[in-house]
Enzyme design. Structure first.
Site, short mmCIF file in Angstrom:
data_model
loop_
_atom_site.label_atom_id
_atom_site.label_comp_id
_atom_site.label_asym_id
_atom_site.label_seq_id
_atom_site.Cartn_x
_atom_site.Cartn_y
_atom_site.Cartn_z
N THR A 36 0.83 -1.22 0.00
CA THR A 36 0.00 0.00 0.00
C THR A 36 0.86 1.26 0.00
O THR A 36 0.34 2.35 -0.16
CB THR A 36 -0.93 0.04 1.24
OG1 THR A 36 -0.13 -0.18 2.41
CG2 THR A 36 -2.00 -1.02 1.16
N GLY A 37 2.16 1.10 0.17
CA GLY A 37 3.05 2.27 0.17
C GLY A 37 3.44 2.65 -1.24
O GLY A 37 3.12 1.93 -2.20
N LYS A 104 16.61 -8.59 18.75
CA LYS A 104 17.33 -9.41 19.74
C LYS A 104 18.79 -9.59 19.32
O LYS A 104 19.71 -9.41 20.11
CB LYS A 104 16.62 -10.76 19.84
CG LYS A 104 17.24 -11.73 20.80
CD LYS A 104 16.45 -13.04 20.79
CE LYS A 104 17.31 -14.16 21.32
NZ LYS A 104 16.71 -15.47 21.05
N TYR A 144 -6.60 -8.52 11.01
CA TYR A 144 -5.88 -7.31 11.45
C TYR A 144 -5.91 -7.19 12.97
O TYR A 144 -4.86 -7.07 13.62
CB TYR A 144 -6.52 -6.10 10.79
CG TYR A 144 -5.85 -4.77 11.09
CD1 TYR A 144 -4.61 -4.45 10.51
CD2 TYR A 144 -6.45 -3.84 11.93
CE1 TYR A 144 -4.01 -3.22 10.78
CE2 TYR A 144 -5.84 -2.61 12.19
CZ TYR A 144 -4.63 -2.31 11.61
OH TYR A 144 -4.03 -1.09 11.87
N LYS A 148 -2.66 -7.91 15.19
CA LYS A 148 -2.02 -6.88 16.01
C LYS A 148 -1.98 -7.29 17.48
O LYS A 148 -1.07 -6.92 18.21
CB LYS A 148 -2.77 -5.56 15.86
CG LYS A 148 -2.60 -4.90 14.48
CD LYS A 148 -1.25 -4.22 14.36
CE LYS A 148 -1.14 -3.42 13.07
NZ LYS A 148 0.19 -2.81 12.90
N TYR A 158 9.01 -11.53 24.01
CA TYR A 158 10.44 -11.28 23.73
C TYR A 158 11.05 -10.41 24.83
O TYR A 158 12.23 -10.55 25.16
CB TYR A 158 10.63 -10.62 22.36
CG TYR A 158 10.83 -11.61 21.24
CD1 TYR A 158 9.75 -12.30 20.70
CD2 TYR A 158 12.11 -11.90 20.74
CE1 TYR A 158 9.93 -13.23 19.68
CE2 TYR A 158 12.29 -12.81 19.73
CZ TYR A 158 11.20 -13.48 19.20
OH TYR A 158 11.39 -14.40 18.20
P1 NAD Z 1 -0.18 2.38 5.03
O1 NAD Z 1 -0.94 1.30 4.39
O2 NAD Z 1 -0.09 3.71 4.33
O3 NAD Z 1 1.32 1.91 5.37
C1 NAD Z 1 1.69 0.59 5.62
C2 NAD Z 1 3.01 0.33 4.91
O4 NAD Z 1 3.45 -1.00 5.20
C3 NAD Z 1 2.88 0.43 3.40
O5 NAD Z 1 3.95 1.20 2.88
C4 NAD Z 1 2.97 -1.02 2.92
O6 NAD Z 1 3.45 -1.15 1.60
C5 NAD Z 1 3.89 -1.62 3.98
N1 NAD Z 1 3.74 -3.08 4.15
C6 NAD Z 1 2.59 -3.79 4.29
N2 NAD Z 1 2.85 -5.11 4.43
C7 NAD Z 1 4.22 -5.22 4.38
C8 NAD Z 1 5.10 -6.33 4.46
N3 NAD Z 1 4.66 -7.58 4.61
N4 NAD Z 1 6.44 -6.09 4.36
C9 NAD Z 1 6.91 -4.83 4.18
N5 NAD Z 1 6.12 -3.75 4.10
C10 NAD Z 1 4.78 -3.95 4.19
O7 NAD Z 1 -0.81 2.57 6.49
P2 NAD Z 1 -0.49 3.60 7.66
O8 NAD Z 1 -1.77 4.29 8.00
O9 NAD Z 1 0.70 4.42 7.35
O10 NAD Z 1 -0.18 2.60 8.86
C11 NAD Z 1 1.15 2.37 9.33
C12 NAD Z 1 1.09 1.50 10.57
O11 NAD Z 1 0.33 2.16 11.61
C13 NAD Z 1 0.40 0.14 10.37
O12 NAD Z 1 1.10 -0.84 11.13
C14 NAD Z 1 -0.98 0.33 10.93
O13 NAD Z 1 -1.52 -0.87 11.39
C15 NAD Z 1 -0.71 1.31 12.06
N6 NAD Z 1 -1.92 2.08 12.39
C16 NAD Z 1 -2.36 3.10 11.59
C17 NAD Z 1 -3.52 3.79 11.91
C18 NAD Z 1 -4.03 4.95 11.09
O14 NAD Z 1 -5.07 5.52 11.42
N7 NAD Z 1 -3.34 5.40 10.04
C19 NAD Z 1 -4.25 3.43 13.05
C20 NAD Z 1 -3.80 2.36 13.83
C21 NAD Z 1 -2.63 1.71 13.50
#
Ligand code: NAD
Ligand code: UDP
Length: 311
Positions: A36-37, A104, A144, A148, A158
């Site tokens: 998604t990035g 670790k 999800y 998490k 850990y």
């Molecule tokens: P996003 O989808 O923009 O970013 C997630 C990134 O992780 C993307 O660049 C994607 O390509 C990368 N990614 C996904 N699976 C991967 C993998 N297996 N290996 C390597 N890279 C991988 O989402 P975001 O909003 O920037 O969220 C970032 C983090 O914050 C996430 O862990 C999300 O669960 C957490 N989070 C975000 C929100 C929010 O409101 N934005 C709320 C709660 C938690």
């Protein structure tokens, strides 16, 4: 100066974090599989000698010499994390094991980007960190939410078993520039629909609530949590100002001066009814408070999407 790994660094939050860490003089290794990035999010950092980009999927192990790890890799929007739910669980479980194994081995401190989704559809309001949550283990959001939750379990084990230095931070709904046009979460959907003059898709009656935090405030919380000496968390980071989704749709229509109308769509299964962080712990332990008002944050986000839609 530290060498810092940001997994998911090409995503919405990750790209802002990489930028801020570089500005503070650190070396940053950004790791992403681009699910998604996007390279667009980090293109402006590529000429910086202290910035390195690695295309890698965290479900595979990797060895890197780093001092700190921010583990953000995981799709965050329901449409993306439900696209391949088994992969979402793998990313949060196997991916987190790999990052903890790395921490670790090289004795790095690791911060896990957890989520308010660990509280599920909460029966306690607002949510405090000691609430254990109300999560459906077999529903469409479980890959999800439970992914998490296991990631948090792994962090704690850990820590207890191997003395890894951990930090757990529960992120509540965050918004801002660099959310993808097709992200599918409410803020980007409503702004893009309003700017295009399309119907604003409110799911259900729109009486469910969310509390929205601007991305610079969230990044500030992430960095404070990583760098304070002894509190491992979990800690909530979010803006406690709560809105109903319908009220939020009307606000965005007004702020964009749009002719869009609200159209009601079915409420997705297990959609949490209400959500608001209790941030007392973040205030006490991190001296953290959100600073950007919803009006200012939305103004900046609307500007971003206007430019993006033109280009
Ligand atoms: P996003 O989808 O923009 O970013 C997630 C990134 O992780 C993307 O660049 C994607 O390509 C990368 N990614 C996904 N699976 C991967 C993998 N297996 N290996 C390597 N890279 C991988 O989402 P975001 O909003 O920037 O969220 C970032 C983090 O914050 C996430 O862990 C999300 O669960 C957490 N989070 C975000 C929100 C929010 O409101 N934005 C709320 C709660 C938690
Ligand atoms: N939502 C909505 N219309 C949309 C997208 C989302 O009404 O086009 C609602 C969704 O049902 C939820 C809230 O907005 O109640 C926040 O959804 P989002 O996907 O942004 O985040 P989450 O549900 O994970 O908090």
């Amino acid at each position: 100066m530290s060498r810092i790994l940001v997994t998911g660094g090409a995503g919405f939050i990750g790209s802002h974090l990489c930028e801020r860490l570089l500005n503070e003089g650190n070396e940053v290794v950004c790791l992403d599989n681009f699910f998604t990035g996007s390279k667009d999010n980090i293109i402006h950092l590529m000429d910086d000698k202290k910035f390195e980009l690695i295309r890698h999927d965290i479900i595979e192990p990797i060895l890197l010499e780093v001092d700190q790890i921010y583990n953000l890799a995981s799709p965050a929007s329901p449409i993306h994390y439900q696209y391949n739910p088994v992969k979402t669980t793998k990313t949060n479980v196997m991916g987190t094991i790999n990052m903890l194994g790395l921490a670790k081995r090289v004795r790095a401190r690791i911060l896990q980007a957890s989520t308010s989704e660990v509280y599920g559809d909460p029966t306690v309001h607002p949510q405090k960190e000691d609430y254990w949550g109300n999560v459906n283990p077999i529903g469409p959001r479980s890959c999800y939410d439970e992914g998490k939750r296991v990631a948090e379990t792994l962090m704690m084990d850990y820590y207890r078993q191997n003395n890894v230095e951990i930090r757990i931070l529960r992120i509540f709904n965050t918004y801002g520039p660099r959310m993808a046009l097709n992200d599918g979460r409410v803020v980007s959907n409503f702004i893009v629909q309003a700017l295009k003059g399309e119907d604003i898709t409110v799911y259900g009656k729109g009486d469910q609530t969310r509390s929205f935090c601007y991305v610079s405030d969230l990044v500030d919380g992430l960095i404070r949590m990583m760098n304070q000496p002894d509190f491992i968390g979990p800690v909530n980071i979010g803006n406690p100002h709560e809105h109903t989704i319908l009220e939020f749709a009307e606000k965005i229509i007004a702020m964009t001066d749009s002719k869009s109308r609200v159209s009601f769509k079915p409420l997705p299964q297990d959609d949490p009814k209400q959500r608001q962080p209790d941030i007392t712990l973040a205030q006490e332990k991190l001296g953290w408070n959100p600073r950007v008002s919803i009006d200012e944050g939305l103004r900046l986000t609307i500007e971003y999407f206007k430019t993006k839609l033109k280009g």
